[in-house]
Design a protein around this motif. Structure first.
Motif, PDB file in Angstrom:
ATOM      1  N   ARG A 814      31.887 -81.605   5.068  1.00 51.56           N
ATOM      2  CA  ARG A 814      31.045 -80.878   4.070  1.00 51.56           C
ATOM      3  C   ARG A 814      32.070 -79.828   3.193  1.00 51.56           C
ATOM      4  NH1 ARG A 814      25.757 -79.015   7.513  1.00 51.56           N
ATOM      5  NH2 ARG A 814      25.156 -81.107   8.135  1.00 51.56           N
ATOM      6  N   ARG A 815      31.634 -79.852   2.080  1.00 54.50           N
ATOM      7  CA  ARG A 815      32.374 -78.917   1.169  1.00 54.50           C
ATOM      8  C   ARG A 815      32.400 -77.403   1.463  1.00 54.50           C
ATOM      9  NH1 ARG A 815      31.082 -78.035  -5.215  1.00 54.50           N
ATOM     10  NH2 ARG A 815      31.465 -80.226  -5.587  1.00 54.50           N
ATOM     11  N   ASN A 816      33.620 -77.084   1.539  1.00 52.51           N
ATOM     12  CA  ASN A 816      34.103 -75.505   1.854  1.00 52.51           C
ATOM     13  C   ASN A 816      33.743 -75.378   3.271  1.00 52.51           C
ATOM     14  OD1 ASN A 816      35.699 -74.151   0.289  1.00 52.51           O
ATOM     15  ND2 ASN A 816      33.840 -72.864  -0.584  1.00 52.51           N
ATOM     16  N   LYS A 817      33.555 -76.139   4.248  1.00 52.54           N
ATOM     17  CA  LYS A 817      33.371 -75.960   5.446  1.00 52.54           C
ATOM     18  C   LYS A 817      34.439 -76.693   6.423  1.00 52.54           C
ATOM     19  CE  LYS A 817      29.421 -73.864   4.877  1.00 52.54           C
ATOM     20  NZ  LYS A 817      29.579 -72.287   5.090  1.00 52.54           N
ATOM     21  N   PRO A 818      35.335 -75.854   6.660  1.00 55.03           N
ATOM     22  CA  PRO A 818      36.669 -76.495   7.232  1.00 55.03           C
ATOM     23  C   PRO A 818      36.566 -76.687   8.703  1.00 55.03           C
ATOM     24  CG  PRO A 818      36.766 -74.137   7.090  1.00 55.03           C
ATOM     25  CD  PRO A 818      35.666 -74.479   6.250  1.00 55.03           C
ATOM     26  N   GLY A 819      37.102 -77.622   9.379  1.00 59.38           N
ATOM     27  CA  GLY A 819      37.225 -77.861  10.846  1.00 59.38           C
ATOM     28  C   GLY A 819      37.369 -76.394  11.700  1.00 59.38           C
ATOM     29  N   ILE A 820      36.836 -76.147  12.567  1.00 59.41           N
ATOM     30  CA  ILE A 820      37.425 -74.834  13.513  1.00 59.41           C
ATOM     31  C   ILE A 820      38.139 -75.613  14.714  1.00 59.41           C
ATOM     32  CG2 ILE A 820      36.719 -72.849  14.486  1.00 59.41           C
ATOM     33  CD1 ILE A 820      36.102 -72.850  11.491  1.00 59.41           C
ATOM     34  N   TYR A 821      38.950 -74.930  14.879  1.00 61.11           N
ATOM     35  CA  TYR A 821      40.153 -75.572  16.126  1.00 61.11           C
ATOM     36  C   TYR A 821      40.338 -74.147  17.159  1.00 61.11           C
ATOM     37  CZ  TYR A 821      41.147 -79.020  12.966  1.00 61.11           C
ATOM     38  OH  TYR A 821      40.848 -80.468  12.261  1.00 61.11           O
ATOM     39  N   THR A 822      40.282 -74.407  18.542  1.00 60.73           N
ATOM     40  CA  THR A 822      40.895 -73.358  19.215  1.00 60.73           C
ATOM     41  C   THR A 822      42.236 -73.233  19.194  1.00 60.73           C
ATOM     42  OG1 THR A 822      39.020 -74.170  21.016  1.00 60.73           O
ATOM     43  CG2 THR A 822      41.000 -72.773  21.627  1.00 60.73           C
ATOM     44  N   ARG A 823      42.591 -71.976  18.841  1.00 63.02           N
ATOM     45  CA  ARG A 823      44.228 -71.572  18.630  1.00 63.02           C
ATOM     46  C   ARG A 823      44.680 -71.516  19.825  1.00 63.02           C
ATOM     47  NH1 ARG A 823      45.945 -68.373  14.291  1.00 63.02           N
ATOM     48  NH2 ARG A 823      43.657 -67.933  13.588  1.00 63.02           N
ATOM     49  N   VAL A 824      45.711 -72.346  20.286  1.00 65.94           N
ATOM     50  CA  VAL A 824      46.400 -72.649  21.384  1.00 65.94           C
ATOM     51  C   VAL A 824      47.293 -71.474  21.852  1.00 65.94           C
ATOM     52  CG1 VAL A 824      48.172 -74.135  22.772  1.00 65.94           C
ATOM     53  CG2 VAL A 824      46.372 -75.313  21.254  1.00 65.94           C
ATOM     54  N   THR A 825      48.016 -70.890  20.682  1.00 67.92           N
ATOM     55  CA  THR A 825      48.785 -69.850  20.986  1.00 67.92           C
ATOM     56  C   THR A 825      48.216 -68.806  21.843  1.00 67.92           C
ATOM     57  OG1 THR A 825      48.467 -68.924  18.792  1.00 67.92           O
ATOM     58  CG2 THR A 825      50.340 -70.201  19.144  1.00 67.92           C
ATOM     59  N   LYS A 826      46.921 -68.645  21.442  1.00 64.32           N
ATOM     60  CA  LYS A 826      45.966 -67.141  21.891  1.00 64.32           C
ATOM     61  C   LYS A 826      45.712 -67.343  23.402  1.00 64.32           C
ATOM     62  CE  LYS A 826      45.736 -64.329  18.494  1.00 64.32           C
ATOM     63  NZ  LYS A 826      46.059 -62.983  18.826  1.00 64.32           N
ATOM     64  N   LEU A 827      45.643 -68.813  23.844  1.00 66.25           N
ATOM     65  CA  LEU A 827      45.648 -69.148  25.306  1.00 66.25           C
ATOM     66  C   LEU A 827      46.788 -69.652  25.922  1.00 66.25           C
ATOM     67  CD1 LEU A 827      41.990 -70.560  24.136  1.00 66.25           C
ATOM     68  CD2 LEU A 827      42.495 -68.276  25.308  1.00 66.25           C
ATOM     69  N   ARG A 828      47.815 -69.620  25.352  1.00 69.18           N
ATOM     70  CA  ARG A 828      49.235 -70.075  26.143  1.00 69.18           C
ATOM     71  C   ARG A 828      49.147 -69.521  27.671  1.00 69.18           C
ATOM     72  NH1 ARG A 828      51.970 -72.922  28.427  1.00 69.18           N
ATOM     73  NH2 ARG A 828      53.912 -73.515  28.016  1.00 69.18           N
ATOM     74  N   LYS A 829      49.083 -68.265  27.515  1.00 66.02           N
ATOM     75  CA  LYS A 829      49.115 -67.676  28.896  1.00 66.02           C
ATOM     76  C   LYS A 829      48.249 -68.208  29.953  1.00 66.02           C
ATOM     77  CE  LYS A 829      49.401 -63.113  31.171  1.00 66.02           C
ATOM     78  NZ  LYS A 829      49.188 -61.696  30.910  1.00 66.02           N
ATOM     79  N   TRP A 830      47.278 -68.487  29.719  1.00 70.12           N
ATOM     80  CA  TRP A 830      45.941 -68.953  30.532  1.00 70.12           C
ATOM     81  C   TRP A 830      46.458 -70.311  31.046  1.00 70.12           C
ATOM     82  CZ3 TRP A 830      42.534 -72.967  29.956  1.00 70.12           C
ATOM     83  CH2 TRP A 830      41.748 -73.184  31.026  1.00 70.12           C
ATOM     84  N   ILE A 831      46.839 -71.234  29.974  1.00 68.48           N
ATOM     85  CA  ILE A 831      47.192 -72.558  30.226  1.00 68.48           C
ATOM     86  C   ILE A 831      48.585 -72.536  31.382  1.00 68.48           C
ATOM     87  CG2 ILE A 831      48.605 -74.703  29.365  1.00 68.48           C
ATOM     88  CD1 ILE A 831      46.968 -73.896  26.833  1.00 68.48           C
ATOM     89  N   LYS A 832      49.371 -71.645  30.994  1.00 67.88           N
ATOM     90  CA  LYS A 832      50.743 -71.769  31.759  1.00 67.88           C
ATOM     91  C   LYS A 832      50.363 -71.081  33.435  1.00 67.88           C
ATOM     92  CE  LYS A 832      55.310 -71.062  32.656  1.00 67.88           C
ATOM     93  NZ  LYS A 832      56.088 -69.928  32.096  1.00 67.88           N
ATOM     94  N   GLU A 833      49.427 -70.135  33.569  1.00 71.20           N
ATOM     95  CA  GLU A 833      49.080 -69.435  34.810  1.00 71.20           C
ATOM     96  C   GLU A 833      48.155 -70.709  35.656  1.00 71.20           C
ATOM     97  OE1 GLU A 833      46.741 -66.048  33.607  1.00 71.20           O
ATOM     98  OE2 GLU A 833      48.490 -64.763  33.588  1.00 71.20           O
ATOM     99  N   THR A 834      47.313 -71.317  34.783  1.00 71.03           N
ATOM    100  CA  THR A 834      46.568 -72.540  35.490  1.00 71.03           C
ATOM    101  C   THR A 834      47.469 -73.914  35.918  1.00 71.03           C
ATOM    102  OG1 THR A 834      44.651 -71.574  34.097  1.00 71.03           O
ATOM    103  CG2 THR A 834      44.525 -73.721  35.326  1.00 71.03           C
ATOM    104  N   THR A 835      48.180 -74.238  35.095  1.00 75.90           N
ATOM    105  CA  THR A 835      49.046 -75.320  35.320  1.00 75.90           C
ATOM    106  C   THR A 835      50.505 -75.343  35.596  1.00 75.90           C
ATOM    107  OG1 THR A 835      49.621 -75.697  32.942  1.00 75.90           O
ATOM    108  CG2 THR A 835      47.558 -76.537  33.620  1.00 75.90           C
ATOM    109  N   GLY A 836      51.165 -74.211  35.247  1.00 71.84           N
ATOM    110  CA  GLY A 836      52.538 -73.917  35.373  1.00 71.84           C
ATOM    111  C   GLY A 836      53.261 -74.618  34.248  1.00 71.84           C
ATOM    112  N   VAL A 837      52.623 -75.264  33.279  1.00 72.17           N
ATOM    113  CA  VAL A 837      53.163 -76.039  32.267  1.00 72.17           C
ATOM    114  C   VAL A 837      53.239 -74.934  30.962  1.00 72.17           C
ATOM    115  CG1 VAL A 837      52.842 -77.663  30.345  1.00 72.17           C
ATOM    116  CG2 VAL A 837      51.784 -78.166  32.877  1.00 72.17           C
TER     117      VAL A 837
END
Length: 837
Positions: A814-837
């Motif tokens: 739709r016009r002027n309605k961009p896609g919204i994405y989860t920002r990975v940088t803000k949740l990088r710490k949680w990913i590392k703590e959960t997976t070790g990756v």
């Protein structure tokens, strides 16, 4: 201290020196130490000189002519007069070959000795082959001593060629009729590693091609080729044939400076006769396949790198020369297709073709190129003076992402030209006729002849490619009126990208020239920049400041040892910034093994183009969501795929099956299937706001990485994906709102949107865990079924990083309605703590 032993005892007798003796010995020791130091320095210098200059001096060693700064090699071919071609000349062990080669080598020596400069450095010439014509192939070697290296540039291709051409022009008419006469000669600078002698026994082959396909392969294939491999294959065929060489398997180290395959339309490694130079890994969808223009071809394989790969397998056979020469033609149908010669194989050297398209009087012709690749080293694509397609007086070359042309009359001529060096994939084109009075029934007619949907008119997107659909428009309330009259989406304001073309969308977006803009938008005096103090609340004034090495901020990369690196995107940039090297420790990710084609205007992804993309199938419903590979055991996706109201089955791992390395949903048996062991949505996921929309999936068994399955790099929390940066989103989601799922994996180019503008157009529904991205390919957007898929961006380091996870949006495209994405940088710490990756 001197010591002596008493006979019959273990006791030492110590002799003490008086002061004079001590002083004398001290002076002697100093002198000896100085002499030893000098000897060590001389030894090191001698070793370095030997290593870099003289190590490869043995002219009999086929590995001697490497990339040594004092060795220069030139190669080419000579056309001979007074010589009757005999098949004995093809046999390098025959007496006729030896006699003829010796005469020509001696003659070349005479030519070089006529030049007062070249004669000082000339070492040898070697004739490597003969072919019908009669042509003799040779190389010549010159060595410049270290003392004369400053004049090495004077031993140039131009000087050598001028000398040879002048020599054959004034060659003595008194020569015996039995002597060989040279009527023309070529010469070009050559990589010395390709200068092989015909008597070489290691990795030098002479092959004969016929109608039955035959094979050869690189040394060590299919395991790994050894380093310092220098191989050549001379292939011949009957005079009425050309030679086709294809590579069903091609995997060479992806650094064409050290490891590569170079193919020549000649029996000499003459760069002016080169067909192509290739390295890297190629998929079955983009194989390397070349054809000679005559009945000879030379394949050279160079492997210097210590990092070896499997190499290649090649297949060669003859094709009639008449088939190679077939190109061009006359077309009178209303629609049709035409391609470059032998497409999709590389087109041959030295070709000239013309297609004449003629339709009914009063009609015009529209031509669209679906694939266009005429790339050649060091060619200015604005001039296109070597290989090109010419239409209506204009030449086109290089690799084009879009090319659509329209005739001015009912007749259109398309010409194609390739010179004698370097070829490429070529092109594939289709044409159609249309009525000028109604060129696009029911659609908008672009000035370049393209037809687009009428609802794409004045939408801010350059759908035509020539902006004709965006001219003369009245801007809507959700658009910005550029100074040049174009209308652009407001969400593109102040994104550091010149969308208007005149820069008007980027004016008044920043602080005054003497001010610094903090990451939160506050303007401070420029003097706060890099003063080793955190003046901006977020510390952005000290980011990337070498003078602030220990000042940590949200922009700093945190090393494992606690050190802060103030450098934008320090991780995996091939530079060790951390003292413990932790910024480069986990970088075996974000690479695409295959070399891929660019399809003009295409949105279908090629096989292996996005090797981290995963398809998630729910029970018997087929594809439902996407995910990305972040390690051999973990996938990254969106929480909303699994926390579905009134459907607890979505949280059950047994309900899901993952498919990696998949391109089309109709061939899931070609993908690697894994069951899910655990599903871990983020504990703070909000079903109503879509905040923290991220989830991790642990696989039941590890993935096997391959050409089509690779992990994506996860950015550090300090990684910056600036507004205006072009990225890509992929998935099998619906192609339009309310439509059906795509069968083939889709890709779309996107652009990062300024956070402030994003919040405005989305009416403040955006949190810091979200980012916005607007699509450059109008009318295309992430849609149902793309959820959980990756938004990835390519960095200068050569790595792909995942910036976001497809989360939500208002409708699709739709016009002027961009896609919204989860920002990975803000949740990088949680990913590392959960997976070790």
């Amino acid at each position: 201290m001197n010591s002596a032993r008493y006979h019959g005892t273990n006791q030492e007798r110590v002799v003490f020196l008086n002061s004079k003796e001590k002083s004398a010995q001290k002076r002697t020791g100093i002198v000896v130490a100085i002499l030893v130091a000098l000897l060590v320095l001389l030894a090191v210098a001698a070793f370095l000189i030997w290593f870099f200059v003289f190590k490869d001096d043995d002219p009999k060693n086929t590995h001697s002519m490497l990339l040594n700064p004092k060795v220069k090699v030139f190669s080419g071919h000579m056309k001979l007069d007074g010589v009757n071609y005999d098949e004995e000349l093809e046999d390098t062990t025959s007496q006729k070959f030896k006699d003829s080669a010796e005469k020509l080598e001696s003659l070349l020596g005479e030519y070089y000795n006529n030049d007062p400069l070249l004669t000082n450095y000339y070492k040898e010439s070697v004739v490597t082959a003969f072919s019908e014509g009669v042509l003799a192939y040779y190389w010549s070697r010159f060595e410049i001593p270290v003392a004369d290296l400053e004049i090495a540039a004077e031993v140039s291709e131009e000087r050598v060629l001028n000398l040879l051409e002048e020599a054959i022009t004034i060659q003595s008419p008194k020569r015996s009729v039995n002597d060989i006469k040279v009527t023309s000669i070529t010469c070009s600078f050559t990589d010395g590693r390709m200068a092989r002698k015909p008597t070489a026994e290691d990795c030098f082959y002479r092959l004969e091609a016929d109608e039955a396909a035959k094979n050869f392969s690189s040394p060590g294939y299919p395991d790994r080729y050894p380093p310092k491999s220098y191989c050549q294959w001379q292939i011949r065929a009957a005079r009425e044939n050309a030679i086709s060489v294809s590579f069903p398997v091609f995997h060479v180290e992806d650094d064409c400076k050290d490891d590569f395959v170079q193919i020549f339309d000649s029996l000499s490694p003459d760069d002016s006769q080169a067909i192509t130079l290739q390295c890297g890994k190629r998929p079955s969808s983009n194989p390397l396949s070349v054809v000679s223009s005559g009945n000879i071809i030379l394949i050279s394989f160079i492997a210097d790198n210590s990092v070896q790969q499997p190499g290649f397998e090649a297949e060669y056979k003859v094709i009639p020369k008449a088939q190679v020469l077939q190109c061009g033609g006359d077309y009178t149908a209303n629609t049709g297709k035409f391609t470059s010669p032998l497409y999709p194989s590389f087109y041959p050297n030295a070709m000239d073709c013309k297609w004449t398209i003629r339709v009914s009087p009063g009609e015009k012709i529209r031509v669209r190129f679906n694939m266009f690749r005429l790339k050649e080293p060091k060619v200015d694509v604005r001039k296109c003076h070597k290989d090109y397609v010419e239409v209506m007086g204009k030449r086109y070359c290089g690799e084009l992402s879009s090319l659509s042309l329209t005739s001015t009359t009912n007749v259109l001529e398309v010409t194609f030209h390739s010179d004698e060096s370097y070829t490429d994939k070529g092109f594939s084109a289709e044409y159609s006729s249309y009525s000028p009075s109604n060129p696009c029934p029911g659609e908008f007619a672009c000035n370049n002849g393209m037809c687009i949907s009428t609802n794409l008119r004045c939408d801010g997107w350059n759908d035509c490619g020539d902006t004709s659909d965006e001219k003369g428009c009245k801007c809507g309330s959700d658009q910005f009126n550029c100074s040049n009259g174009l209308c652009k989406p407001k969400m593109w304001l102040c994104d550091h990208s010149n969308d208007c073309g005149d820069g008007s969308d980027e004016k008044h977006c920043s602080c005054e020239p003497n001010e610094w803009r903090c990451g939160n938008g506050i303007c401070l005096d420029q003097s706060v920049r890099c003063d080793n103090k955190r003046d901006c609340e977020d510390g952005s004034d000290e980011a990337s400041c070498e003078s602030s090495p220990d000042l940590c901020s949200i922009y700093s990369f945190k090393c494992t040892n606690g050190q802060c690196v103030n450098k934008v995107n320090a991780e995996c940039d091939r530079v060790n910034d951390c003292s413990d090297d932790s910024d480069e420790a986990f970088c075996d990710c974000g690479t695409r093994p295959f070399k891929l084609n660019r399809i003009v205007g295409g949105q279908n992804a090629e096989h292996g183009e996005w090797p981290w993309q995963v398809s998630l199938h729910f029970q018997t419903m087929g594809h439902v969501c996407g995910a990305s590979v972040i390690s051999d055991k973990w996938l990254l996706s969106a929480a909303h795929c699994f926390q579905v109201p009134r459907s607890p089955a979505h949280l059950e791992p047994a309900s899901w099956t993952t498919y990696s390395g998949l391109q089309t949903q109709q061939q899931i048996w070609d993908a690697l299937m894994r069951k899910v062991k655990r599903i871990i949505p983020h504990p703070d996921y909000n079903l109503f706001t879509n905040d923290y929309d991220i989830a991790l999936l642990e696989l039941s068994e590890p993935l096997e990485f391959s050409n089509t399955i690779q992990p994506i790099c996860l950015p550090s929390s300090s990684h910056v994906f600036p507004a205006g940066m072009s990225c890509w989103v992929t998935g099998w989601g619906t192609l339009r709102e309310g439509g059906n799922l795509a069968t083939v994996l889709q890709k779309a180019s996107v652009k990062m949107i300024n956070d402030t503008v994003c919040e405005q157009v989305m009416q403040s529904m955006i949190t810091s865990r979200m980012l916005c991205s607007g699509f450059l390919s109008g009318g295309v957007d992430a849609c149902q079924g793309d959820s959980g898929g990756p938004l990835v961006c390519f960095e200068e380091s050569g790595k792909w990083f995942q910036a976001g996870v497809v989360s939500w949006g208002e409708g699709c495209a739709r016009r002027n309605k961009p896609g919204i994405y989860t920002r990975v940088t803000k949740l990088r710490k949680w990913i590392k703590e959960t997976t070790g990756v």
